[in-house]
Every structure is written in structure tokens, then in C-alpha cells.
Design an enzyme around this catalytic site. Structure first.
Site, PDB file in Angstrom:
ATOM      1  N   ARG A 352       0.814  -1.213   0.000  1.00  0.00           N
ATOM      2  CA  ARG A 352       0.000   0.000   0.000  1.00  0.00           C
ATOM      3  C   ARG A 352       0.847   1.263   0.000  1.00  0.00           C
ATOM      4  O   ARG A 352       0.536   2.234  -0.675  1.00  0.00           O
ATOM      5  CB  ARG A 352      -0.914   0.013   1.231  1.00  0.00           C
ATOM      6  CG  ARG A 352      -2.026  -1.002   1.183  1.00  0.00           C
ATOM      7  CD  ARG A 352      -2.702  -1.136   2.534  1.00  0.00           C
ATOM      8  NE  ARG A 352      -3.301   0.108   2.979  1.00  0.00           N
ATOM      9  CZ  ARG A 352      -4.501   0.553   2.612  1.00  0.00           C
ATOM     10  NH1 ARG A 352      -5.222  -0.167   1.775  1.00  0.00           N
ATOM     11  NH2 ARG A 352      -4.992   1.673   3.084  1.00  0.00           N
ATOM     12  N   VAL A 474      -7.733  -0.866  -5.623  1.00  0.00           N
ATOM     13  CA  VAL A 474      -7.134  -2.065  -5.038  1.00  0.00           C
ATOM     14  C   VAL A 474      -6.553  -1.801  -3.656  1.00  0.00           C
ATOM     15  O   VAL A 474      -6.261  -0.667  -3.276  1.00  0.00           O
ATOM     16  CB  VAL A 474      -6.041  -2.642  -5.968  1.00  0.00           C
ATOM     17  CG1 VAL A 474      -6.629  -3.032  -7.305  1.00  0.00           C
ATOM     18  CG2 VAL A 474      -4.899  -1.646  -6.155  1.00  0.00           C
ATOM     19  N   GLU A 475      -6.380  -2.902  -2.912  1.00  0.00           N
ATOM     20  CA  GLU A 475      -5.803  -2.884  -1.563  1.00  0.00           C
ATOM     21  C   GLU A 475      -6.507  -1.886  -0.649  1.00  0.00           C
ATOM     22  O   GLU A 475      -5.880  -1.118   0.072  1.00  0.00           O
ATOM     23  CB  GLU A 475      -4.291  -2.621  -1.630  1.00  0.00           C
ATOM     24  CG  GLU A 475      -3.541  -3.753  -2.306  1.00  0.00           C
ATOM     25  CD  GLU A 475      -2.049  -3.699  -2.104  1.00  0.00           C
ATOM     26  OE1 GLU A 475      -1.620  -3.235  -1.032  1.00  0.00           O
ATOM     27  OE2 GLU A 475      -1.313  -4.126  -3.006  1.00  0.00           O
ATOM     28  N   GLY A 476      -7.819  -1.891  -0.688  1.00  0.00           N
ATOM     29  CA  GLY A 476      -8.612  -0.982   0.134  1.00  0.00           C
ATOM     30  C   GLY A 476      -9.015   0.227  -0.672  1.00  0.00           C
ATOM     31  O   GLY A 476      -8.192   1.089  -0.947  1.00  0.00           O
TER      32      GLY A 476
END
Length: 806
Positions: A352, A474-476
Site C-alpha cells: 500500500r 485495489v488494496e482498500g
């Protein structure tokens, strides 16, 4: 716990009028035997029994923290984020602690292998074929692009986080699909997890195969019902069983959005493990667990692809029902069952906070280089569009957003290379940098206009424009990250005193006496923290107002004054933020549902962190002509963003005590109202200056061009051609300006330079055009359906063309 506040007179009267035991009984609201009321007071005058009662009240309104939340609060590290929540961070500490640099080996890899990989990739062709050539895949494998973080002892490159980030950014300047493909194995791929947590057998088998590219890795976490809340693992369950004397798990799972899954040879699979029969027997526990499965594992289905917008990188599904997984396939072995949260969270900081921002940093460099040159080369009304105010505004905003993103990326890289895993800062970086990256490319599209929307080899923006929304998601997803995660984690994890207080409220009844002592101690610290930052907010706010009002618009040209002024503004904003964070605790357990408030505070926190990152970058790179101007532009915007976010928070503070909290916040943050809200957007003169340096040969432009892929001589590459044409066109424009001013004809040399520039302009503004756009159109005797209809209608008319006689 509110201390008993009595004046000396009232105290003396109270003491004369009644005994200590009577006073205590009144405070407690009960009459008790005097021998039970002989209790020792705390240093602030409270009676322990009162502390216990208030502790119980607080415990009653504080929701229980789940086991998963407790693990999350204990994962990762805190550092500079805690300093911001403390209200008084130090820029000098940042400069002294973090210095991102590439080693000689890493720089050579950037200059050679990364350039060679870019040369193998035609971005437009990749987007059409939705894949790389085998030659490109083999090159990435052979040159260890998928093993940059694997130690050399296992055959990897063992590069620093900063090197990985710079490589990913350079790939993004040329081909976002290459950026995404290389990013996953070096962030959330199981390689790093194996190095940290794998058994010796797992390391010896998998790491050499990952290092030489035999196995391409992926990580399976997200499912249909587990998006941004991926770690809920809904629909990814496994149960411990014993088969033929061997312990293992039976798993059913349905994963989607898994990057590299269609081509991966091994997957790290996130599962929710349960052990109803107690077969683990104390070795490992229930919960989030990671399994390692090779592609041919019985029952595992990998291969189907998603098509994320127009992107070509491999992304697809991973599914299986009742799949038997031996305990030897659990990452780290049986003792690591239930340990997946620790693994995931600590490695997530890199995915992230590093990989995704690197793509935005690449976009920032690419837009500054390509669009900056295009703006000088492209003319409208016989004037370079770089001279138009609207273009200058867009370019200056992209330049300062680019500086923030690059500066934040450099600092984050150095933090991770310092063996830290800051979860809150990584969330700030992901949300802020991907959002700013999207805006940068959008502005670039607006400026390049028609040349940016016509796809083909000449279009260097279109694929980035379609890729950045994927990074947002993506990724939250950014909406969730901004409105929930950053402050939700930050208030408990990064506040200097709150975590211990919260932990005390979670202690069992049997430990109540110890819990009350901890609660009391930490509550006083929180109160003192709030009061000190209230004072700092007022004094620093008044000082900031005066210094801003008396500051010259050109003061930034002195680098020392630039740093001194903006660090003081950030210190003021940090005190404002820290005060507001303390006021959030008036909401108790309701805070997690007040996402509008948390979103505004995340905006303020993000602006403050990027402000310190920008000053950190300026301190390290000082000496580049023009860096002061773009730093000033960035800092003015960030200070305005933080100020506006805090103002909106104070105007809308929720809860039963929202009015009180709002009043305290306004008094502390803006004691003189509008007068103490001095921050404004950059002025037009500064905007024009920044835009001028991005669109003309300058040291600042060279700084942005660092890490951009430039093709070799003779190879068609639009960004390279624009960059090389810029000085020629700029020189021709200066000659033309002199000719108009002197009212004369050009010399032969001058005429040749103008002609060369005109030829370059004509070539570089062209867009791709196709006789046949699709395979169907290329077929013999094919006629477009609309033209078939036209022919049919004309056939029914007596007059076929205008030239036919009426």
C-alpha cells in the site's frame, strides 16, 4: 474522570463544615462506614473509588475490541505518525533519520535492465494483445524482476525498498501493465512472507524457484464478499482435519481480483481456519492463516481472467471446494496457523505504501516530462499553449501534486528501509498518492486533448488514464481508506497515550484494580495532552497569522526562510490536528460510525504528512534551480487543504457533545475566527513561474525527468521525442520573438532553426490513424454496416448523387 475543582475558600469552608469521610461519601453518593472511606487520594485529588466508578462508566460505553482488532492494533510500527498525533513533530529528526539512496548496483539495474525491459515493451501493443511477449516474460524472469526483495542467498537481488519503488516508477512512465506485473511479487507476493515466516523446507523449495522465475507468485485474499474488508475472509474457510494420520485442513474458497493468478505457479492463499475438534493441541490457533499452493494442487482452479478496464496485466480468480491442504503447506507450518494477520499487515505496508504510490510517482514524472514539453511544442492561435492561463494552472497543479507524491514516496521508502512498517502512514500514502496521481493524469489528458484520446503508439497518456482508477480501488478502496481506516487506526495506534487507556478498558474483571490505575494514569496524560495542544494551537495559530500576514510573496526564494516559515505552519497545524484528535474521544465508541468526520481528519493528516515529506525532499535536494518555487506552491496548497479540512470538521462535529467539542476546536484552532485562517491557494505569479519551468529547459524540469524511460536514438517513442524537441522549439520561439521585436527577417541560421522546429511540431502533434481498426475490418470484401445501409437506401433512389441530373 473530572478532578474535584475547589477554590481555597470553598475548600476551607468544606473542611470546617464536615469531615473528610463525609466529603467522600457525598462524592460517592453513598454512606459507608468511615473505615472503608480512608482511601489514598491520587495526585490530582480524586479518590480511587471515584476513579473506579468512572472507569466502569467508560468501560460500559467502550465497545469490546475483537481479537482481530487487537491483533491489528499490535501489528506494524509507529514512528513519525505518532509524532504528528503528539502535536510537535521535528523536521530535523526526519532529515537526520531518513535518507533514501540507490546503491551503485541498484542504479546500474535502473540504467540497464529496466531500460532494456522497457525497450522490449510496446505499451499500445501490450494493451491490444492483453499480454506481454514471451521474450518480455523471459527477460523479467531471467533478470530477477520478480525477486528484487528476495535475499541473495536464495538467488534474489536483495534490493532496498527505495530501489524497488524507483524501478516501479520508471516502468510506470512507459507501461503501467509492467509496473503492476512487477509490483505484486515484490510486495504482497509470498516471497517476502517466506523469507520472514517460512519453514526451512518451504524456504529451500520455494525461494530459489521464485528467485529464478520458475514460479511466478500471487497472493489470494479478496473474495466476492470481502473487498476492502479483505481480512474478513468471508467465503474462504478451512477446517482442521486428520487424514491417514496426517494433519491438514479442508478448504473451500472463492477469490477474485487476484493479480498474476492466471499465470502464477504458486499462490499464498488467505483462509479463515477453524479447529472445532481441537486437533491443533496448542500448536497454532484459529483465525487468518496463509497456505502455499502450487498451480497443479489438486482441486485448485486458476486461469480465468478479469479485464480491469483496458489494462493488460494478469488478473483473475482462484477457486476451490473441499481442497485438502497438508499442514506442511501452511506458511510457517502448523505453529503459524492463525498468524496470517501479522504476516499480512506487516507486509501490507509495502504494497500500500510503496508499490501503489510508485505508480503515481511515475505518472507525475511522465506528465511533467511529456505534457510539459507538448505544451511548449503545441501551438494554438500561433502561440504555444504553455502561454495560456488555463494550461499554466493545470500544469502548476500537476507539478506540485507531483512533487508531493515523489517526496512522499521517497520518505516512505526510507521509512520501510529503516525496518519500520507504519500502517497509518502506508494508508495515507496509498490514498493520497493514488488520488493525486489520478488528478495529475486527468489534467495531462485535458491539456493534450485530442492527442491523448486517440489510441496508438503516439499516445503516452491513455493507458495511464485507464490504469490509475484501478490503483484507486485495489488494496482498500480510497473511499474506505480515507473515511475509516486512516483515523480509525491512527487515533488508537498513533496517539501517544490512547492505546494503553483502551487496553485497560479491555482487561478482565479480575484485574480491575490494575486496570483502574492504568486508566487513571493514561486519562490524565490524555487530558494533559489535549490541554497542551490547545495552548499550542492558540499561540502557534496567532504566530502563524502574524508571520503569514507580514510575509513577502517572494520570501520563498530564500531557502532558509522557506523552510523556517513552512515548518512553523506545519507545527501549528499539527497542534490543531492533535487537539481535534483528542476531542474525538468525546464520541466514544460512536467514532467508528462518524466517517464524514474521520474523512476530514484524514485529509488534514494526509496534508500534514505530505507537507513534512515535501520539506524533507527540499532539504535533501536543495540547490536545484526552481525547486523553491514548486515547493512553495505545494506547501501553500497543503496548508490550505489542512486548514479547510479542520474548519469543516469543526463546523460539523457530531455527537451529544458535538457543540462543545466544536466550540473548543474553533477556539483552539481559529481563536480569532477568519483572521486566524490565513492560508490561501498559490497566487497567479507563482503559478506562472512553476508552469514556465515545467515547459522550458530547466533544472526543475530535469528533476522531474529523473527516472523517466527515454528510448535510444532512432527508436520512435513519443515522450522521448517530445523531450528532445523541446529545446529546439523553445529556441525557435525565442528567435521568432526577437524577429518580431526587431521587425526584421531571419538570418539563414535562424530560418533553419525555425524550420526545424516547425517540422518537429508538425510531426509531434500528429495522432495515430488506421485504415482498418479491427480484425473484422481487415477481412476481404468487408463493408462497415452503416455504409451497407447507405448503399441500400441510395439504391432505392433515382438520383444517386448530387451531380446526377435532377
Amino acid at each position: 474522570m473530572i478532578p474535584v475543582m475547589l477554590s481555597k475558600k470553598s475548600t476551607s469552608r468544606a473542611v470546617r463544615g464536615c469531615s473528610v469521610s463525609v466529603i467522600q461519601s457525598r462524592i460517592l453518593g453513598k454512606s459507608r462506614p468511615e473505615h472503608l472511606l480512608q482511601q489514598k487520594r491520587t495526585i490530582l485529588g480524586l479518590i480511587p473509588a471515584v476513579d473506579k466508578r468512572l472507569y466502569r462508566m467508560a468501560k460500559g460505553v467502550m465497545p469490546a475490541i475483537s481479537k482481530t482488532e487487537q491483533i491489528a492494533l499490535g501489528c506494524g510500527t509507529i514512528g513519525f505518525d505518532r509524532d504528528i498525533f503528539g502535536g510537535s513533530p521535528s523536521l530535523q529528526k526526519l532529515v537526520d533519520t531518513y535518507d533514501p539512496k540507490l546503491s551503485k548496483e541498484e542504479q546500474e539495474f535502473m540504467d540497464n535492465q529496466v531500460n532494456e525491459l522497457c525497450a522490449l515493451l510496446n505499451d499500445h501493443e501490450v494493451s491490444l494483445k492483453k499480454d506481454f511477449s514471451k521474450e518480455a516474460w523471459d527477460y523479467m524472469r531471467d533478470e530477477r524482476f520478480f525477486a528484487m526483495k528476495i535475499p541473495k542467498e536464495w538467488g534474489g537481488l536483495e534490493f532496498s525498498t527505495h530501489a524497488v519503488s524507483q524501478i516501479l516508477a520508471k516502468l510506470a512512465t512507459h507501461c503501467f501493465d509492467a509496473n503492476a506485473t512487477v509490483a505484486v511479487p515484490n510486495s504482497l507476493g509470498p516471497g517476502e512472507l517466506l523469507v520472514r515466516y517460512g519453514t526451512q523446507d518451504q524456504k529451500e523449495y520455494f525461494l530459489p524457484r521464485l528467485a529464478d522465475g520458475t514460479l511466478i507468485p500471487c497472493f489470494g485474499l479478496t473474495g466476492p464478499h470481502s473487498g476492502s474488508d479483505a481480512t474478513s475472509l468471508i467465503g474462504s474457510d478451512c477446517v482442521v482435519q486428520e487424514r491417514n494420520g496426517e494433519l491438514g485442513v479442508v478448504a473451500s474458497f472463492k477469490k477474485r481480483y487476484i493479480t498474476l493468478a492466471p499465470v502464477a505457479g504458486v499462490i499464498g492463499l488467505g483462509l479463515n481456519l477453524s479447529d472445532p475438534d481441537g486437533l491443533l493441541k496448542g500448536s497454532g490457533e484459529e483465525g487468518f492463516t496463509v497456505a502455499l499452493l502450487e498451480r497443479d494442487h489438486e482441486g485448485l482452479r486458476m486461469g480465468p481472467r478479469h479485464m480491469p478496464l483496458n489494462a493488460a496485466f494478469m488478473n483473475g480468480t482462484v477457486e476451490g471446494e473441499d481442497v485438502w491442504i497438508p499442514m506442511t503447506n501452511i506458511l510457517g507450518g502448523q505453529e503459524r496457523c492463525g498468524y496470517g494477520w501479522h504476516m499480512f499487515v506487516e507486509c501490507l505496508a509495502e504494497g500500500r505504501g510503496v508499490s501503489l504510490p510508485a505508480g503515481s510517482a511515475g505518472a507525475a514524472r511522465g506528465v511533467a516530462t511529456g505534457v510539459g514539453a507538448y505544451s511548449r511544442i503545441r501551438k494554438q492561435f500561433r502561440v504555444p499553449i504553455a502561454e495560456f492561463g488555463g494550461i499554466q494552472e493545470a500544469l502548476s497543479l500537476s507539478a506540485s501534486d507531483g512533487l508531493m507524491t515523489i517526496a512522499g514516496t521517497d520518505l516512505m521508502n526510507a521509512i520501510v528501509d529503516n525496518h519500520e512498517a507504519p500502517m497509518v502512514i502506508s494508508s495515507i500514502m496509498k490514498q493520497n498518492c493514488t488520488e493525486r496521481g489520478r488528478r495529475i493524469v486527468e489534467r495531462g489528458m485535458d491539456i493534450a486533448a485530442g492527442s491523448a484520446i486517440c489510441r496508438g503508439d503516439k499516445n503516452y497518456l491513455g493507458n495511464a488514464y485507464m490504469s490509475l482508477p484501478i490503483a484507486i480501488t485495489v488494496e482498500g478502496a480510497n473511499i474506505m481508506t480515507r473515511s475509516f481506516q486512516i483515523i480509525g487506526q491512527g487515533l488508537t495506534r498513533c496517539h501517544p497515550h490512547m492505546l494503553e487507556l483502551i487496553n485497560s478498558l479491555q482487561m478482565p474483571k479480575a484485574q480491575e484494580d490494575e486496570a483502574v490505575k492504568t486508566f487513571t494514569k493514561q486519562f490524565y496524560k490524555v487530558t494533559g495532552h489535549g490541554l497542551s495542544n490547545f495552548g499550542y494551537s492558540i499561540t502557534r495559530g496567532l504566530g502563524a497569522t502574524v508571520s503569514t500576514a507580514t510575509r513577502s510573496k517572494t520570501a520563498y526564494k530564500n531557502g532558509d526562510k522557506l523552510l523556517d516559515y513552512h515548518e512553523k505552519q506545519l507545527l501549528r497545524l499539527c497542534a490543531n490536528f492533535a487537539l481535534t484528535a483528542d476531542l474525538c474521544f468525546t464520541l466514544g465508541g460512536r467514532l467508528k460510525f462518524e466517517e464524514l468526520l474521520m474523512g476530514r481528519l484524514a485529509d488534514a493528516l494526509g496534508a500534514i504528512f505530505l507537507g513534512y515529506s515535501t520539506l524533507h525532499y527540499y532539504t535533501r535536494r536543495r540547490g536545484i534551480a526552481g525547486l523553491e518555487a514548486v515547493t512553495e506552491h505545494a506547501m501553500l496548497r497543503l496548508e490550505k487543504e489542512a486548514q479547510d479540512a479542520l474548519l469543516e470538521a469543526s463546523d460539523n462535529f457530531p455527537g451529544l457533545l458535538g457543540g462543545v467539542a466544536s466550540g473548543v476546536m474553533k477556539l483552539g484552532c481559529f481563536p480569532l475566527g477568519n483572521i486566524t485562517r490565513p492560508y490561501k491557494e498559490p497566487g497567479d505569479v507563482l503559478t506562472k513561474e512553476v508552469a514556465r519551468m515545467i515547459t522550458t529547459p530547466s533544472e526543475l524540469r530535469d528533476m522531474f525527468s529523473e527516472g523517466v524511460y527515454f528510448a535510444p536514438e532512432g527508436q520512435m517513442h513519443q515522450v522521448t521525442d517530445l523531450d528532445r524537441a523541446l529545446p529546439i522549439c523553445y529556441e525557435a520561439d525565442k528567435i521568432a520573438s526577437v524577429l518580431r521585436r526587431e521587425k526584421r527577417q531571419p538570418t539563414t541560421e535562424e530560418a533553419n532553426k525555425i524550420a526545424e522546429a516547425d517540422a518537429l511540431r508538425d510531426a509531434l502533434i500528429q495522432v495515430d490513424v488506421y485504415d482498418n481498426l479491427t480484425d473484422v475490418e481487415s477481412e476481404t470484401d468487408y463493408t462497415r454496416p452503416a455504409l451497407v445501409g447507405t448503399e441500400e437506401r441510395l439504391a432505392a433512389l433515382s438520383r444517386k448523387t448530387f451531380s446526377d441530373a435532377a
